[in-house]
Design a protein around this motif. Structure first.
Motif, PDB file in Angstrom:
ATOM      1  N   LEU A  76       0.841  -1.196   0.000  1.00 55.69           N
ATOM      2  CA  LEU A  76       0.000   0.000   0.000  1.00 55.69           C
ATOM      3  C   LEU A  76       0.877   1.247   0.000  1.00 55.69           C
ATOM      4  O   LEU A  76       0.627   2.198  -0.756  1.00 55.69           O
ATOM      5  N   ALA A  77       1.936   1.201   0.833  1.00 51.28           N
ATOM      6  CA  ALA A  77       2.831   2.354   0.919  1.00 51.28           C
ATOM      7  C   ALA A  77       3.484   2.626  -0.433  1.00 51.28           C
ATOM      8  O   ALA A  77       3.787   3.773  -0.766  1.00 51.28           O
ATOM      9  N   MET A 109       2.676  -0.033  16.063  1.00 50.44           N
ATOM     10  CA  MET A 109       3.823   0.719  15.541  1.00 50.44           C
ATOM     11  C   MET A 109       4.105   1.827  16.544  1.00 50.44           C
ATOM     12  O   MET A 109       3.326   2.774  16.666  1.00 50.44           O
ATOM     13  N   PRO A 110       5.197   1.723  17.329  1.00 48.11           N
ATOM     14  CA  PRO A 110       5.493   2.796  18.284  1.00 48.11           C
ATOM     15  C   PRO A 110       6.037   4.011  17.531  1.00 48.11           C
ATOM     16  O   PRO A 110       6.710   3.856  16.513  1.00 48.11           O
ATOM     17  N   HIS A 111       5.716   5.178  18.012  1.00 43.43           N
ATOM     18  CA  HIS A 111       6.234   6.402  17.380  1.00 43.43           C
ATOM     19  C   HIS A 111       7.205   7.064  18.349  1.00 43.43           C
ATOM     20  O   HIS A 111       6.820   7.473  19.438  1.00 43.43           O
ATOM     21  N   PHE A 112       8.460   7.096  17.930  1.00 44.46           N
ATOM     22  CA  PHE A 112       9.488   7.767  18.730  1.00 44.46           C
ATOM     23  C   PHE A 112       9.764   9.128  18.102  1.00 44.46           C
ATOM     24  O   PHE A 112       9.539   9.317  16.896  1.00 44.46           O
ATOM     25  N   ASN A 113      10.266  10.041  18.914  1.00 43.10           N
ATOM     26  CA  ASN A 113      10.627  11.376  18.394  1.00 43.10           C
ATOM     27  C   ASN A 113      11.509  11.242  17.163  1.00 43.10           C
ATOM     28  O   ASN A 113      12.416  10.412  17.139  1.00 43.10           O
ATOM     29  N   ARG A 114      11.233  12.038  16.175  1.00 41.82           N
ATOM     30  CA  ARG A 114      12.042  12.133  14.950  1.00 41.82           C
ATOM     31  C   ARG A 114      12.156  10.813  14.198  1.00 41.82           C
ATOM     32  O   ARG A 114      13.100  10.562  13.490  1.00 41.82           O
ATOM     33  N   GLN A 115      11.182   9.900  14.411  1.00 42.34           N
ATOM     34  CA  GLN A 115      11.239   8.654  13.642  1.00 42.34           C
ATOM     35  C   GLN A 115      10.126   8.636  12.605  1.00 42.34           C
ATOM     36  O   GLN A 115       8.994   9.027  12.894  1.00 42.34           O
ATOM     37  N   LEU A 121       0.871  10.324   9.294  1.00 47.16           N
ATOM     38  CA  LEU A 121       1.016   9.637   8.011  1.00 47.16           C
ATOM     39  C   LEU A 121       0.636   8.164   8.137  1.00 47.16           C
ATOM     40  O   LEU A 121      -0.072   7.604   7.297  1.00 47.16           O
ATOM     41  N   PHE A 122       1.090   7.554   9.226  1.00 44.81           N
ATOM     42  CA  PHE A 122       0.810   6.131   9.406  1.00 44.81           C
ATOM     43  C   PHE A 122      -0.701   5.902   9.543  1.00 44.81           C
ATOM     44  O   PHE A 122      -1.261   4.967   8.964  1.00 44.81           O
ATOM     45  N   GLY A 123      -1.353   6.801  10.279  1.00 39.53           N
ATOM     46  CA  GLY A 123      -2.804   6.697  10.456  1.00 39.53           C
ATOM     47  C   GLY A 123      -3.538   6.808   9.130  1.00 39.53           C
ATOM     48  O   GLY A 123      -4.539   6.116   8.892  1.00 39.53           O
ATOM     49  N   LEU A 124      -3.018   7.652   8.260  1.00 34.53           N
ATOM     50  CA  LEU A 124      -3.639   7.827   6.946  1.00 34.53           C
ATOM     51  C   LEU A 124      -3.585   6.528   6.134  1.00 34.53           C
ATOM     52  O   LEU A 124      -4.564   6.096   5.522  1.00 34.53           O
ATOM     53  N   GLY A 161       1.757   5.142  20.163  1.00 33.74           N
ATOM     54  CA  GLY A 161       1.837   4.052  19.191  1.00 33.74           C
ATOM     55  C   GLY A 161       0.505   3.873  18.489  1.00 33.74           C
ATOM     56  O   GLY A 161      -0.547   4.173  19.058  1.00 33.74           O
ATOM     57  N   THR A 162       0.561   3.397  17.249  1.00 37.43           N
ATOM     58  CA  THR A 162      -0.679   3.147  16.521  1.00 37.43           C
ATOM     59  C   THR A 162      -0.904   1.648  16.427  1.00 37.43           C
ATOM     60  O   THR A 162      -0.013   0.906  16.001  1.00 37.43           O
ATOM     61  N   ARG A 163      -2.092   1.237  16.825  1.00 29.33           N
ATOM     62  CA  ARG A 163      -2.443  -0.179  16.740  1.00 29.33           C
ATOM     63  C   ARG A 163      -3.184  -0.435  15.438  1.00 29.33           C
ATOM     64  O   ARG A 163      -3.974   0.384  14.984  1.00 29.33           O
ATOM     65  N   PHE A 164      -2.919  -1.563  14.842  1.00 30.35           N
ATOM     66  CA  PHE A 164      -3.718  -2.014  13.699  1.00 30.35           C
ATOM     67  C   PHE A 164      -3.772  -3.535  13.747  1.00 30.35           C
ATOM     68  O   PHE A 164      -3.240  -4.145  14.670  1.00 30.35           O
TER      69      PHE A 164
END
Ligand SMILES: Cc1cc2nc3c(=O)[nH]c(=O)nc-3n(C[C@H](O)[C@H](O)[C@H](O)COP(=O)(O)OP(=O)(O)OC[C@H]3O[C@@H](n4cnc5c(N)ncnc54)[C@H](O)[C@@H]3O)c2cc1C
Length: 532
Positions: A76-77, A109-115, A121-124, A161-164
Motif C-alpha cells: 500500500l505504501a 507501531m510505536p512512534h518515537f521522536n524524529r522517527q 502519516l501512518f494513520g492515513l 503508538g498506533t495499533r492495527f
C-alpha cells in the motif's frame, strides 16, 4: 490392520501412484504453499492431479516464514492498491473460514521522536487498510498505554503508538491443511519424491516428469498433460532445463525465538532497525516470542537447511537491545532460531539492488508449455493458484466459482469438556474435518508449555506421511521451535506414543533421534562459530 502396516501402506500407495499407467492431467512439482494451493484448486476443478515434493511437505520456505497472513502495508505504501486489496480480502476470508489456524493479531507501531513514519502519516495509510478490510482496527495510544501492551519497551522519546490488525498462522500447518482439502477433493500428494527432469507436453499431447522416490530409492516416469512447477527458491533449476532464464534471487531471512516470559509482548511490535532502518517485528507466536527478520543474499546450497549466521543473530539482537534496553537478552536466552529463503523474482539483471528494494510479487512463466510460478506470499496462495490454472486451462476445464470456500467446515461436534475453547478452536483450525480422528488418537495432554497435544502427534504419525522425526517435530508440530533443546528431553515420552504408529523398530527410532538432534543443533539453534 496394525498401526505399523499403515505406514507401509503409505509407501505402497506412493509406489502405486508413481508407477500407475494412466497419465495425470496435471503434475505439480513442489510441496510448499504455492504447490499445495494449485493442487487444491486443480482437484476441485476436476483435474486428476498429483503433487510431488522432494523432501517433506512445507520443508522449503513455507515452514520458515514469519507466519504472518498480512494484507501488506508495504504494498500500500508503494501505491499498489490492487495487490493490497486482494491480500486483505484473502486474509479476512481465511480468518473467517479457519479460526484457530489463521487468527487476528494486533500490531503496534510505536512512534518515537524524529522517527518516520509519524502517527499522522501512518494513520492515513491505515485508514485505507481498514477500508479495504471493511472493519476499523486502527487506534492511536499514548505512550503509557503502549507500555501496557509492550512492557519493557524503550520509554525514551516514545510519543505513543498506533495499533492495527493483521493475522498470524502456523505456516507449515496451513500447507498441510490445504493439502488435506486438496486430497478430500481427489488430489494426490507425495513427499520425498524429487522431480529430476521435465519433458514439455507435445502439441496437445503429453509431457513427462522423471522422479525419484528418495525413501524407496526408486525412479519413475510420470506422464502428464500439464506440468506445473512451483519450487520457489529452486525455480531456476528446472526452468534452466527448458531454456528459461535465471530469475530467482534467493534472499535469506532469519528469526530468533525467546521464551515468552523473557520478552512478554502481547501484540506484534513493529520496529525500525536502528542500523539500517529496515522494518522488523517482535511478536507472540504459539506461546513464545519471535524476533525477525533479516534480508540478505543466500549463497548456501539450497539442498541444505538454511542456517542463520552469527552476523544475522547479532543484527537481530541489536534491534532487541535498542527496543528493550532493560531486557538484556543474549544468545544464551534463545530457545531456537529458524531461517528461510525468499524466492524473490529479481528484475535487476546483473545489477543487484538492495534486497529490501526487490519486489515480492509472484511471476508466472510458460516455458514450452511448462508453467512455472515463483514469488508471492502465504496470504495470496489461492489467487496465485487460480491464476496458474488460467494458464493451464487451454481445454475444457471448468472454472469453479471464485468465492467457493477454501476450508471445509470442521466437525459439527461439540467441544469436549477436556479442552478449553481456544484448544478446541485451534484443533478445528489445524485439522478441519478430521478433528474427531485426532481426538480419538491419543491423550489430550499438552506437551510442555505448548498447545500441542499428544493426540496430535499420534494422529499425525498414522496419517501424515512422516519420513523422518524432523517432519513430526518441525512441521507437523512445531515442538522443535517451541521447546528447549528442540524437545529432546521429551523424546522418550514421545517414543512411547509414536514409535509404533510410525512402524519404526528400536534401532530406527534411535537413528532418527540422533539425526534429529544433530539437525536441530546445526540448523535451528545457534549459528556456526564462523561465517557471515
Ligand atoms: C524469512 C521469510 C519470512 C517470510 N514471511 C512471510 C510472512 O510473514 N507472510 C507471508 O505471506 N509470506 C512470507 N514469506 C514468503 C513466503 O514464505 C513464501 O513466499 C512462500 O512460502 C513460498 O512458497 P512456495 O510454495 O512458492 O515455495 P516453498 O515453500 O519453498 O516450496 C517449494 C518446494 O519445492 C520443493 N522442490 C524444489 N525442487 C524440487 C524438485 N526438483 N522436486 C520436487 N520438489 C522440489 C522444495 O523442497 C520446496 O518444499 C516469508 C519468506 C521468508 C523467507
Amino acid at each position: 490392520m496394525t498401526e505399523a502396516s499403515g505406514i507401509r501402506e503409505e509407501r505402497r500407495d506412493t509406489a502405486a501412484l508413481l508407477g500407475g499407467d494412466d497419465p495425470w492431467d496435471i503434475v505439480i512439482i513442489g510441496g510448499g504453499i504455492t504447490g499445495a494451493g494449485i493442487l487444491r484448486e486443480a482437484a476441485r476443478e476436476g483435474y486428476r492431479a498429483l503433487l510431488v515434493e522432494q523432501r517433506d511437505f512445507a520443508w522449503g520456505t513455507s515452514s520458515r516464514s514469519s507466519k504472518m497472513v498480512h494484507g501488506g502495508l508495504r504494498y500500500l505504501a508503494s501505491g499498489d492498491y490492487r495487490l493490497t486489496r486482494d491480500a486483505v480480502q484473502e486474509r479476512e476470508r481465511m480468518m473467517n473460514e479457519a479460526p484457530g489456524l489463521v487468527d487476528n493479531l494486533y500490531y503496534i507501531m510505536p512512534h518515537f521522536n524524529r522517527q518516520f513514519p509519524g502517527p499522522g502519516l501512518f494513520g492515513l495509510l491505515l485508514r485505507v487498510y481498514d477500508f479495504l478490510a471493511q472493519r476499523r482496527t486502527r487506534r492511536f495510544f499514548p505512550g503509557e498505554s503502549v507500555l501496557r501492551w509492550v512492557p519493557g519497551l524503550r520509554r525514551e522519546g516514545l510519543r505513543g503508538g498506533t495499533r492495527f490488525s493483521d493475522a498470524v498462522t502456523d505456516d507449515a500447518r496451513l500447507v498441510l491443511r490445504i493439502l488435506q482439502e486438496a486430497t478430500n477433493a481427489g488430489g494426490r500428494a507425495v513427499n520425498y519424491v524429487r522431480a529430476e527432469t521435465v519433458t514439455p507436453p507435445s502439441d496437445g499431447g503429453e509431457g513427462s516428469v522423471t522422479v525419484h522416490d528418495e525413501l524407496a530409492d526408486r525412479g519413475y516416469e510420470l506422464r502428464a498433460r500439464h506440468i506445473v512447477h512451483a519450487t520457489g527458491a529452486w525455480t531456476d533449476r528446472l526452468r534452466s532445463q527448458l531454456g528459461g532464464d535465471q530469475r530467482i534471487r534467493p534472499l535469506r531471512g532469519s528469526h530468533l525465538v525467546f521464551p515468552f516470559w523473557k520478552l512478554p509482548v502481547s501484540v506484534s511490535l513493529s520496529l525500525i532497525h536502528p542500523r539500517d532502518h529496515r522494518p522488523m517485528f517482535v511478536y507472540p507466536w504459539e506461546g513464545v516470542t519471535v524476533v525477525g527478520t533479516t534480508d540478505l543474499d543466500h549463497d548456501q546450497d539450497l539442498q541444505k537447511e538454511a542456517v542463520l549466521s552469527r552476523a544475522e543473530m547479532e543484527y537481530l539482537l541489536e534491534a532487541v537491545h535498542d527496543a528493550f534496553p532493560d531486557a538484556h537478552l543474549g544468545e544464551t536466552d534463545l530457545i531456537s532460531t529458524w531461517s528461510g529463503v525468499r524466492p524473490v523474482v529479481s528484475d535487476s539483471g546483473g545489477r543487484k539492488k538492495k534486497p529490501s528494494k526487490e519486489k515480492r510479487e509472484h511471476v508466472i512463466w510458460n516455458d514450452q508449455g511448462v508453467i512455472s510460478v515463483a514469488g508471492g506470499k502465504l496470504t495470496t496462495f489461492r489467487l496465485i493458484a487460480l491464476e496458474v490454472l488460467d494458464h493451464v486451462r487451454t481445454d475444457n476445464g471448468i472454472r469453479r466459482e471464485l468465492d467457493e470456500q477454501v476450508f471445509s467446515p470442521a466437525s459439527a461436534m461439540a467441544r469436549p469438556n477436556a479442552l478449553t475453547a481456544w484448544q478446541w478452536q485451534r484443533l478445528c483450525g489445524h485439522y478441519g474435518s478430521r478433528v474427531e480422528e485426532v481426538l480419538e488418537a491419543g491423550p489430550l495432554m499438552p506437551i510442555g508449555h505448548t498447545d500441542t497435544l499428544l493426540a496430535e502427534l499420534v494422529w499425525s504419525c498414522r496419517n501424515e506421511r512422516i519420513g523422518h522425526l524432523d517432519d513430526l517435530l518441525l512441521r507437523r508440530t512445531r515442538l522443535g521451535l517451541l521447546l528447549p533443546e528442540g524437545g529432546a528431553p521429551w523424546l522418550e515420552v514421545l517414543r512411547e506414543y509414536c514409535q509404533t504408529p510410525l512402524g519404526w523398530d528400536d534401532a530406527r527410532w534411535q537413528q532418527e533421534c540422533t539425526r534429529y538432534r544433530e539437525l536441530w543443533r546445526a540448523s535451528y539453534h545457534l549459528p556456526p562459530e564462523s561465517g557471515a
